[in-house]
Design a protein around this motif. Structure first.
Motif, PDB file in Angstrom:
ATOM      1  N   SER A  48       2.127  14.938  10.426  1.00  0.00           N
ATOM      2  CA  SER A  48       2.668  15.444   9.166  1.00  0.00           C
ATOM      3  C   SER A  48       2.063  14.631   8.043  1.00  0.00           C
ATOM      4  O   SER A  48       1.644  13.499   8.244  1.00  0.00           O
ATOM      5  CB  SER A  48       4.203  15.378   9.137  1.00  0.00           C
ATOM      6  N   ARG A  49       2.021  15.244   6.864  1.00  0.00           N
ATOM      7  CA  ARG A  49       1.367  14.612   5.716  1.00  0.00           C
ATOM      8  C   ARG A  49       2.344  14.481   4.563  1.00  0.00           C
ATOM      9  O   ARG A  49       3.404  15.090   4.553  1.00  0.00           O
ATOM     10  CB  ARG A  49       0.155  15.448   5.305  1.00  0.00           C
ATOM     11  N   THR A  50       1.966  13.688   3.565  1.00  0.00           N
ATOM     12  CA  THR A  50       2.808  13.475   2.396  1.00  0.00           C
ATOM     13  C   THR A  50       2.832  14.727   1.527  1.00  0.00           C
ATOM     14  O   THR A  50       1.948  15.576   1.612  1.00  0.00           O
ATOM     15  CB  THR A  50       2.291  12.305   1.540  1.00  0.00           C
ATOM     16  N   GLU A  51       3.852  14.757   0.691  1.00  0.00           N
ATOM     17  CA  GLU A  51       3.940  15.766  -0.361  1.00  0.00           C
ATOM     18  C   GLU A  51       4.194  15.000  -1.647  1.00  0.00           C
ATOM     19  O   GLU A  51       4.906  14.007  -1.648  1.00  0.00           O
ATOM     20  CB  GLU A  51       5.067  16.753  -0.092  1.00  0.00           C
ATOM     21  N   GLY A  52       3.622  15.453  -2.740  1.00  0.00           N
ATOM     22  CA  GLY A  52       3.818  14.778  -4.022  1.00  0.00           C
ATOM     23  C   GLY A  52       2.824  13.645  -4.210  1.00  0.00           C
ATOM     24  O   GLY A  52       2.128  13.239  -3.277  1.00  0.00           O
ATOM     25  N   GLU A  53       2.758  13.154  -5.448  1.00  0.00           N
ATOM     26  CA  GLU A  53       1.759  12.145  -5.790  1.00  0.00           C
ATOM     27  C   GLU A  53       2.326  10.754  -5.997  1.00  0.00           C
ATOM     28  O   GLU A  53       1.587   9.799  -6.189  1.00  0.00           O
ATOM     29  CB  GLU A  53       0.990  12.603  -7.034  1.00  0.00           C
ATOM     30  N   ASP A 102       0.857  -1.188   0.000  1.00  0.00           N
ATOM     31  CA  ASP A 102       0.000   0.000   0.000  1.00  0.00           C
ATOM     32  C   ASP A 102       0.893   1.238   0.000  1.00  0.00           C
ATOM     33  O   ASP A 102       1.747   1.404   0.883  1.00  0.00           O
ATOM     34  CB  ASP A 102      -0.901   0.022   1.238  1.00  0.00           C
ATOM     35  N   ASP A 103       0.696   2.097  -0.977  1.00  0.00           N
ATOM     36  CA  ASP A 103       1.430   3.358  -1.047  1.00  0.00           C
ATOM     37  C   ASP A 103       1.100   4.193   0.195  1.00  0.00           C
ATOM     38  O   ASP A 103      -0.036   4.172   0.685  1.00  0.00           O
ATOM     39  CB  ASP A 103       1.022   4.108  -2.316  1.00  0.00           C
ATOM     40  N   VAL A 104       2.092   4.917   0.695  1.00  0.00           N
ATOM     41  CA  VAL A 104       1.889   5.718   1.905  1.00  0.00           C
ATOM     42  C   VAL A 104       0.748   6.722   1.733  1.00  0.00           C
ATOM     43  O   VAL A 104       0.050   7.058   2.689  1.00  0.00           O
ATOM     44  CB  VAL A 104       3.207   6.407   2.351  1.00  0.00           C
ATOM     45  N   ARG A 105       0.516   7.189   0.504  1.00  0.00           N
ATOM     46  CA  ARG A 105      -0.597   8.131   0.280  1.00  0.00           C
ATOM     47  C   ARG A 105      -1.958   7.435   0.460  1.00  0.00           C
ATOM     48  O   ARG A 105      -2.911   8.039   0.943  1.00  0.00           O
ATOM     49  CB  ARG A 105      -0.460   8.790  -1.098  1.00  0.00           C
ATOM     50  N   ALA A 106      -2.039   6.151   0.099  1.00  0.00           N
ATOM     51  CA  ALA A 106      -3.275   5.381   0.321  1.00  0.00           C
ATOM     52  C   ALA A 106      -3.467   5.130   1.822  1.00  0.00           C
ATOM     53  O   ALA A 106      -4.595   5.191   2.329  1.00  0.00           O
ATOM     54  CB  ALA A 106      -3.215   4.062  -0.449  1.00  0.00           C
ATOM     55  N   ILE A 107      -2.378   4.855   2.528  1.00  0.00           N
ATOM     56  CA  ILE A 107      -2.444   4.673   3.984  1.00  0.00           C
ATOM     57  C   ILE A 107      -2.896   5.976   4.630  1.00  0.00           C
ATOM     58  O   ILE A 107      -3.769   5.984   5.505  1.00  0.00           O
ATOM     59  CB  ILE A 107      -1.070   4.212   4.534  1.00  0.00           C
ATOM     60  N   GLU A 108      -2.326   7.090   4.195  1.00  0.00           N
ATOM     61  CA  GLU A 108      -2.703   8.404   4.710  1.00  0.00           C
ATOM     62  C   GLU A 108      -4.204   8.639   4.522  1.00  0.00           C
ATOM     63  O   GLU A 108      -4.899   9.059   5.452  1.00  0.00           O
ATOM     64  CB  GLU A 108      -1.901   9.472   3.966  1.00  0.00           C
ATOM     65  N   LYS A 109      -4.706   8.368   3.329  1.00  0.00           N
ATOM     66  CA  LYS A 109      -6.132   8.573   3.038  1.00  0.00           C
ATOM     67  C   LYS A 109      -6.999   7.722   3.951  1.00  0.00           C
ATOM     68  O   LYS A 109      -7.992   8.203   4.512  1.00  0.00           O
ATOM     69  CB  LYS A 109      -6.403   8.238   1.567  1.00  0.00           C
ATOM     70  N   ILE A 147       4.541  10.014   6.481  1.00  0.00           N
ATOM     71  CA  ILE A 147       3.578  10.662   7.369  1.00  0.00           C
ATOM     72  C   ILE A 147       3.990  10.348   8.798  1.00  0.00           C
ATOM     73  O   ILE A 147       4.712   9.372   9.045  1.00  0.00           O
ATOM     74  CB  ILE A 147       2.118  10.198   7.133  1.00  0.00           C
ATOM     75  N   MET A 148       3.544  11.193   9.707  1.00  0.00           N
ATOM     76  CA  MET A 148       3.780  10.939  11.127  1.00  0.00           C
ATOM     77  C   MET A 148       2.464  11.102  11.866  1.00  0.00           C
ATOM     78  O   MET A 148       1.624  11.926  11.493  1.00  0.00           O
ATOM     79  CB  MET A 148       4.823  11.892  11.701  1.00  0.00           C
ATOM     80  N   LEU A 149       2.318  10.298  12.912  1.00  0.00           N
ATOM     81  CA  LEU A 149       1.161  10.376  13.779  1.00  0.00           C
ATOM     82  C   LEU A 149       1.595   9.984  15.180  1.00  0.00           C
ATOM     83  O   LEU A 149       2.729   9.555  15.380  1.00  0.00           O
ATOM     84  CB  LEU A 149       0.023   9.486  13.278  1.00  0.00           C
ATOM     85  N   THR A 150       0.713  10.146  16.128  1.00  0.00           N
ATOM     86  CA  THR A 150       1.024   9.848  17.525  1.00  0.00           C
ATOM     87  C   THR A 150      -0.072   8.978  18.096  1.00  0.00           C
ATOM     88  O   THR A 150      -1.264   9.274  17.910  1.00  0.00           O
ATOM     89  CB  THR A 150       1.138  11.161  18.333  1.00  0.00           C
ATOM     90  N   PRO A 170       5.310   8.425  19.122  1.00  0.00           N
ATOM     91  CA  PRO A 170       5.318   8.820  17.726  1.00  0.00           C
ATOM     92  C   PRO A 170       5.439   7.614  16.792  1.00  0.00           C
ATOM     93  O   PRO A 170       6.121   6.633  17.110  1.00  0.00           O
ATOM     94  CB  PRO A 170       6.540   9.732  17.597  1.00  0.00           C
ATOM     95  N   ILE A 171       4.777   7.706  15.646  1.00  0.00           N
ATOM     96  CA  ILE A 171       4.811   6.663  14.619  1.00  0.00           C
ATOM     97  C   ILE A 171       5.185   7.322  13.301  1.00  0.00           C
ATOM     98  O   ILE A 171       4.551   8.293  12.885  1.00  0.00           O
ATOM     99  CB  ILE A 171       3.442   5.960  14.487  1.00  0.00           C
ATOM    100  N   LEU A 172       6.205   6.774  12.666  1.00  0.00           N
ATOM    101  CA  LEU A 172       6.643   7.250  11.357  1.00  0.00           C
ATOM    102  C   LEU A 172       6.316   6.169  10.330  1.00  0.00           C
ATOM    103  O   LEU A 172       6.688   5.008  10.508  1.00  0.00           O
ATOM    104  CB  LEU A 172       8.159   7.510  11.364  1.00  0.00           C
ATOM    105  N   ILE A 173       5.611   6.547   9.281  1.00  0.00           N
ATOM    106  CA  ILE A 173       5.359   5.641   8.155  1.00  0.00           C
ATOM    107  C   ILE A 173       6.115   6.244   6.984  1.00  0.00           C
ATOM    108  O   ILE A 173       5.729   7.282   6.446  1.00  0.00           O
ATOM    109  CB  ILE A 173       3.847   5.487   7.879  1.00  0.00           C
ATOM    110  N   ASP A 174       7.235   5.603   6.648  1.00  0.00           N
ATOM    111  CA  ASP A 174       8.241   6.188   5.770  1.00  0.00           C
ATOM    112  C   ASP A 174       8.467   5.284   4.559  1.00  0.00           C
ATOM    113  O   ASP A 174       9.081   4.227   4.676  1.00  0.00           O
ATOM    114  CB  ASP A 174       9.539   6.359   6.570  1.00  0.00           C
ATOM    115  N   GLN A 175       7.987   5.721   3.419  1.00  0.00           N
ATOM    116  CA  GLN A 175       8.114   4.939   2.184  1.00  0.00           C
ATOM    117  C   GLN A 175       9.326   5.453   1.409  1.00  0.00           C
ATOM    118  O   GLN A 175       9.419   6.641   1.120  1.00  0.00           O
ATOM    119  CB  GLN A 175       6.835   5.093   1.355  1.00  0.00           C
TER     120      GLN A 175
END
Length: 122
Positions: A95-100, A77-84, A106-109, A115-120
């Motif tokens: 924090s949110r993604t930049e670019g397509e 799953d692309d990080v942008r799909a996870i973000e959505k 992205i980061m969340l807590t 803290p959780i980092l989802i880093d593609q």
């Protein structure tokens, strides 16, 4: 939701001392550069990141698109799909993604302040 490889990223005070400690537990260097103050260590399928002066706290890290050996996965799953999905579920992102396409993060807590980092990377 496929989050990919998991590791914990530790904020350390002395990367050489932390490396020596975790090597005694059987971890070996897998990536990183001690001169740049970051190392990725592995013990079997367990991955640990050591970061001196880069993060204020320890954090959970997921890498969509990678397996535990940092090899590319065909199905992820692309990080942008996870973000959505997370936003649709009402999760607040720090924090949110930049670019397509391509690398993004992205980061969340979590509710306990971890803290959780989802880093593609691809």
């Amino acid at each position: 939701m496929k989050l990919g490889a998991f590791s914990i990223s530790l904020s350390v005070k002395d990367i050489a001392a932390s490396r020596a400690f975790y090597e005694k537990l059987g971890f070996v260097q897998f990536g990183g550069d001690q001169e740049q103050k970051w190392l990725i260590l592995k013990n079997g399928e367990t991955t640990l990141g050591l970061f001196e002066g880069m993060f204020p706290r320890n954090m959970l890290t997921f890498n969509p698109g990678w397996d535990q050996s940092a090899q590319n996965l065909d199905d992820f799953d692309d990080v942008r799909a996870i973000e959505k999905s997370l936003l649709e579920a009402g999760v607040t992102l720090d924090s949110r993604t930049e670019g397509e396409q391509g690398p993004a993060s992205i980061m969340l807590t979590d509710p306990d302040g971890n803290p959780i980092l989802i880093d593609q990377h691809r």
